[in-house]
Write a protein that holds these residues in place. Sequence first.
Motif, PDB file in Angstrom:
ATOM      1  N   UNK A 140       0.571  -8.770   5.162  1.00 42.47           N
ATOM      2  CA  UNK A 140       0.349  -7.340   4.945  1.00 42.47           C
ATOM      3  C   UNK A 140       1.087  -6.583   6.050  1.00 42.47           C
ATOM      4  N   UNK A 141       2.105  -5.804   5.668  1.00 43.31           N
ATOM      5  CA  UNK A 141       2.833  -4.985   6.631  1.00 43.31           C
ATOM      6  C   UNK A 141       2.349  -3.544   6.619  1.00 43.31           C
ATOM      7  N   UNK A 142       1.888  -3.102   5.479  1.00 40.55           N
ATOM      8  CA  UNK A 142       1.294  -1.764   5.357  1.00 40.55           C
ATOM      9  C   UNK A 142       0.038  -1.903   4.504  1.00 40.55           C
ATOM     10  N   UNK A 143      -0.963  -1.134   4.887  1.00 39.47           N
ATOM     11  CA  UNK A 143      -2.213  -1.117   4.123  1.00 39.47           C
ATOM     12  C   UNK A 143      -2.681   0.323   4.079  1.00 39.47           C
ATOM     13  N   UNK A 195       1.212  -3.750   1.240  1.00 38.52           N
ATOM     14  CA  UNK A 195       2.656  -3.800   1.037  1.00 38.52           C
ATOM     15  C   UNK A 195       3.249  -4.842   1.974  1.00 38.52           C
ATOM     16  N   UNK A 196       4.102  -5.680   1.417  1.00 40.11           N
ATOM     17  CA  UNK A 196       4.878  -6.634   2.206  1.00 40.11           C
ATOM     18  C   UNK A 196       6.309  -6.125   2.232  1.00 40.11           C
ATOM     19  N   UNK A 197       6.861  -5.956   3.438  1.00 40.61           N
ATOM     20  CA  UNK A 197       8.225  -5.473   3.607  1.00 40.61           C
ATOM     21  C   UNK A 197       9.157  -6.617   4.004  1.00 40.61           C
ATOM     22  N   UNK A 198      10.437  -6.394   3.875  1.00 37.35           N
ATOM     23  CA  UNK A 198      11.399  -7.400   4.331  1.00 37.35           C
ATOM     24  C   UNK A 198      11.443  -7.401   5.858  1.00 37.35           C
ATOM     25  N   UNK A 234      -1.891   9.712 -10.394  1.00 36.57           N
ATOM     26  CA  UNK A 234      -1.070   9.891  -9.190  1.00 36.57           C
ATOM     27  C   UNK A 234      -1.720   9.325  -7.926  1.00 36.57           C
ATOM     28  N   UNK A 235      -2.979   8.969  -7.968  1.00 37.66           N
ATOM     29  CA  UNK A 235      -3.673   8.470  -6.772  1.00 37.66           C
ATOM     30  C   UNK A 235      -2.911   7.338  -6.101  1.00 37.66           C
ATOM     31  N   UNK A 236      -2.565   6.313  -6.839  1.00 40.44           N
ATOM     32  CA  UNK A 236      -1.902   5.151  -6.259  1.00 40.44           C
ATOM     33  C   UNK A 236      -0.511   5.495  -5.724  1.00 40.44           C
ATOM     34  N   UNK A 237       0.176   6.416  -6.371  1.00 35.95           N
ATOM     35  CA  UNK A 237       1.513   6.822  -5.937  1.00 35.95           C
ATOM     36  C   UNK A 237       1.431   7.599  -4.628  1.00 35.95           C
ATOM     37  N   UNK A 238       0.456   8.483  -4.510  1.00 41.96           N
ATOM     38  CA  UNK A 238       0.273   9.224  -3.265  1.00 41.96           C
ATOM     39  C   UNK A 238      -0.161   8.282  -2.140  1.00 41.96           C
ATOM     40  N   UNK A 239      -0.939   7.284  -2.488  1.00 39.92           N
ATOM     41  CA  UNK A 239      -1.369   6.294  -1.503  1.00 39.92           C
ATOM     42  C   UNK A 239      -0.164   5.491  -1.021  1.00 39.92           C
ATOM     43  N   UNK A 240       0.745   5.139  -1.927  1.00 42.13           N
ATOM     44  CA  UNK A 240       1.955   4.424  -1.545  1.00 42.13           C
ATOM     45  C   UNK A 240       2.812   5.273  -0.622  1.00 42.13           C
ATOM     46  N   UNK A 241       2.951   6.539  -0.929  1.00 41.40           N
ATOM     47  CA  UNK A 241       3.730   7.430  -0.067  1.00 41.40           C
ATOM     48  C   UNK A 241       3.160   7.430   1.342  1.00 41.40           C
ATOM     49  N   UNK A 242       1.854   7.553   1.449  1.00 33.34           N
ATOM     50  CA  UNK A 242       1.208   7.548   2.767  1.00 33.34           C
ATOM     51  C   UNK A 242       1.431   6.220   3.480  1.00 33.34           C
ATOM     52  N   UNK A 243       1.380   5.125   2.738  1.00 34.54           N
ATOM     53  CA  UNK A 243       1.585   3.800   3.341  1.00 34.54           C
ATOM     54  C   UNK A 243       3.001   3.662   3.886  1.00 34.54           C
ATOM     55  N   UNK A 244       3.980   4.124   3.138  1.00 34.71           N
ATOM     56  CA  UNK A 244       5.367   3.983   3.564  1.00 34.71           C
ATOM     57  C   UNK A 244       5.721   4.934   4.701  1.00 34.71           C
ATOM     58  N   UNK A 245       5.067   6.078   4.748  1.00 32.21           N
ATOM     59  CA  UNK A 245       5.361   7.049   5.800  1.00 32.21           C
ATOM     60  C   UNK A 245       4.558   6.805   7.072  1.00 32.21           C
ATOM     61  N   UNK A 246       3.524   5.982   6.988  1.00 36.54           N
ATOM     62  CA  UNK A 246       2.651   5.722   8.135  1.00 36.54           C
ATOM     63  C   UNK A 246       3.249   4.663   9.047  1.00 36.54           C
ATOM     64  N   UNK A 247       2.723   4.619  10.240  1.00 33.46           N
ATOM     65  CA  UNK A 247       3.050   3.499  11.124  1.00 33.46           C
ATOM     66  C   UNK A 247       2.283   2.296  10.604  1.00 33.46           C
ATOM     67  N   UNK A 248       2.228   1.229  11.348  1.00 33.39           N
ATOM     68  CA  UNK A 248       1.514   0.025  10.914  1.00 33.39           C
ATOM     69  C   UNK A 248       0.006   0.211  10.857  1.00 33.39           C
ATOM     70  N   UNK A 249      -0.498   1.263  11.450  1.00 34.59           N
ATOM     71  CA  UNK A 249      -1.942   1.488  11.448  1.00 34.59           C
ATOM     72  C   UNK A 249      -2.381   2.046  10.106  1.00 34.59           C
ATOM     73  N   UNK A 250      -3.370   1.424   9.446  1.00 35.23           N
ATOM     74  CA  UNK A 250      -3.843   1.938   8.165  1.00 35.23           C
ATOM     75  C   UNK A 250      -4.483   3.314   8.319  1.00 35.23           C
TER      76      UNK A 250
END
Length: 153
Positions: free
Chosen positions: A30-33, A49-52, A131-147
């Motif tokens: 888990x790289x992003x949560x 989310x698992x990132x490369x 849209x809930x999951x999409x907005x959650x993904x946006x927050x995950x990708x824009x956040x640091x590693x901290x959930x």
Amino acid sequence: MTLGNLRDLYQQVILERYKKPKHKGVTNPVHRQQRGHNPSCGDTIELTVQLNDTGDRIEDVKFEGEGCAIAMASADLMAEALRGKATDEALEMVQRFQNMMLGKAEFPTEQRKLNVMQGVSQFPVRIKCATLTWQTMKAALEASNAPVAVSNE
């Protein structure tokens, strides 16, 4: 495709993805949560989310949570669509999905599975579910590693 056929396809895809999601679970590693919650209806989603190695491409997306068929189907379709995408491309897709819910966009042919969710836009009260999951993904990708929790209000 007639409106009746599109409505039938929309209902079929929603029910199929709700009953038999393909991307439910937790990524390893888990790289992003990120947690998303819609207080107006109770939908809750937990994305991992698992990132490369360089952190700029999505290797895998999984979700867990509880909610209506629209929220869970949207999460499953999103997880499938974003696997292998660059993070900036994924953020563009999040924006496109939100615009599609407002009747302002749709996805190109290679991502046409997502267009089936256009049916939700006919029910404004259900747009937050989709849209809930999409907005959650946006927050995950824009956040640091901290959930960080995100609320879809």
